[in-house]
Design an enzyme around this catalytic site. Structure first.
Site, PDB file in Angstrom:
ATOM      1  N   THR A  81      42.130  47.926  44.530  1.00 49.83           N
ATOM      2  CA  THR A  81      41.408  47.038  43.608  1.00 49.83           C
ATOM      3  C   THR A  81      42.223  46.787  42.335  1.00 49.83           C
ATOM      4  O   THR A  81      42.690  47.735  41.702  1.00 49.83           O
ATOM      5  CB  THR A  81      40.057  47.664  43.198  1.00 49.83           C
ATOM      6  OG1 THR A  81      39.481  48.310  44.317  1.00 49.83           O
ATOM      7  CG2 THR A  81      39.102  46.607  42.666  1.00 49.83           C
ATOM      8  N   ASP A 140      45.736  41.575  40.485  1.00 46.70           N
ATOM      9  CA  ASP A 140      45.593  41.134  39.083  1.00 46.70           C
ATOM     10  C   ASP A 140      46.732  41.710  38.232  1.00 46.70           C
ATOM     11  O   ASP A 140      47.250  41.047  37.338  1.00 46.70           O
ATOM     12  CB  ASP A 140      44.251  41.601  38.494  1.00 46.70           C
ATOM     13  CG  ASP A 140      43.071  41.171  39.349  1.00 46.70           C
ATOM     14  OD1 ASP A 140      43.190  40.152  40.055  1.00 46.70           O
ATOM     15  OD2 ASP A 140      42.037  41.867  39.316  1.00 46.70           O
TER      16      ASP A 140
END
Ligand code: RIB
Length: 290
Positions: A234, A238
């Site tokens: 996760t 990004d």
């Protein structure tokens, strides 16, 4: 230069589970942690930790002061984050024993960003600054148009992917990042492969295989990912994007920015959590991979 990030801010509720839940299954979590997250906040923190000046444009609810304070602690300018009536966005994230995840998003305040806030923030921007957006907030089209007309480099991370959302901002983009499946979906909508899109820089991420960079003037270039034992994937994408943007902002050749971003993303997947655990430049430079 400044990176202006029209981006989401979430409370990430991360549940450790033996496997990702199946339809109809009730599953006991082995643990629960809360992190600062949201694709936008993660990118802001990554770019700030990579050495850039970052101004986050977004919104939190009355319950979101902690998120704003944490972004400040991580070196992000939070003066363009509004407090609105809607609750702060959150994500319910299941992470399995192999580090894979599944995410449920509640958009909340991330879709209550006013055009006045956006215009006020960008009135301090200068040509050559970067604007980055993801698909977790409202106001993407107006932001892209405004920034393009002001001479900013307009960047879009097409996640969570929706063809329509990409098509709406495509005329304003200088940089687009998406994964392989999404690139194929976009080809079906536009008829264009990544190298044919009217965007100067396109990066297609290939998961554990790395990334492919497309530029108008040259052949695509592949960058291999580092091989690591994943704990939690996760926020790794990004982190990669935030490091690439920071490299662009700091004037690096794209190849150098991608090499650094690959190292940051590899380190990130060995950590449990999101914005709070994004590595800084020193850690990324000094990391040793097998
Ligand atoms: O990309 C990971 C992010 O997606 C999480 O931080 C979560 O908040 C969602 O936005």
């Amino acid at each position: 230069m400044t990176i202006w990030n029209l981006g989401s801010i979430n409370a990430d509720m991360v549940y450790s589970v033996p496997h990702l839940p199946r339809p109809g299954e009730t599953l006991a979590a082995q643990g629960l942690d809360r992190f600062l997250g949201g694709k936008g906040a993660n990118m802001s923190v990554a770019a700030a930790r990579a050495g850039s000046r970052v101004s986050h444009i977004g919104a939190v609810g009355p319950d979101g002061r902690w998120a704003q304070e944490r972004l400040t602690e991580y070196g992000v300018d939070t003066r363009n984050i509004a407090q609105v009536d809607s609750p702060t966005g959150h994500a319910i994230i299941a992470v399995d024993d192999h580090g894979e995840n599944s995410i449920i998003l509640f958009q909340g305040a991330n879709h209550a960003i006013s055009e006045d806030l956006l215009a006020g923030a960008l009135s301090s921007a200068h040509p050559g600054d970067l604007l980055v957006m993801q698909n977790e907030t409202n106001a993407q089209i107006i932001a892209g148009k405004m920034a393009h007309e002001m001479g900013l480099t307009v960047c879009y991370a097409a996640a969570p992917f929706q063809s329509d959302a990409v098509l709406a901002v495509l005329p304003y983009l200088d940089f687009l990042i998406l994964n392989e499946v999404e690139a194929e979906q976009l080809k079906q909508s536009t008829g264009n492969s990544p190298s044919e899109l009217p965007v100067e820089h396109v990066i297609v991420t290939l998961g554990a295989m790395g990334a492919r960079y497309f530029h108008h003037d040259s052949e695509p270039v592949d960058f291999e990912a580092h091989s690591v034992e994943p704990v939690d994937t996760t926020g790794a994408g990004d982190t990669f994007t935030g490091y690439v943007l920071s490299g662009m902002d700091r004037g690096m050749p794209m190849a150098q920015a991608i090499v650094l971003a690959n190292r940051a993303a590899a380190l990130m997947v060995t950590r449990h959590g999101t914005a709070d655990v994004i590595p800084d430049l020193k850690e990324v430079r000094e990391a040793r991979f097998g």
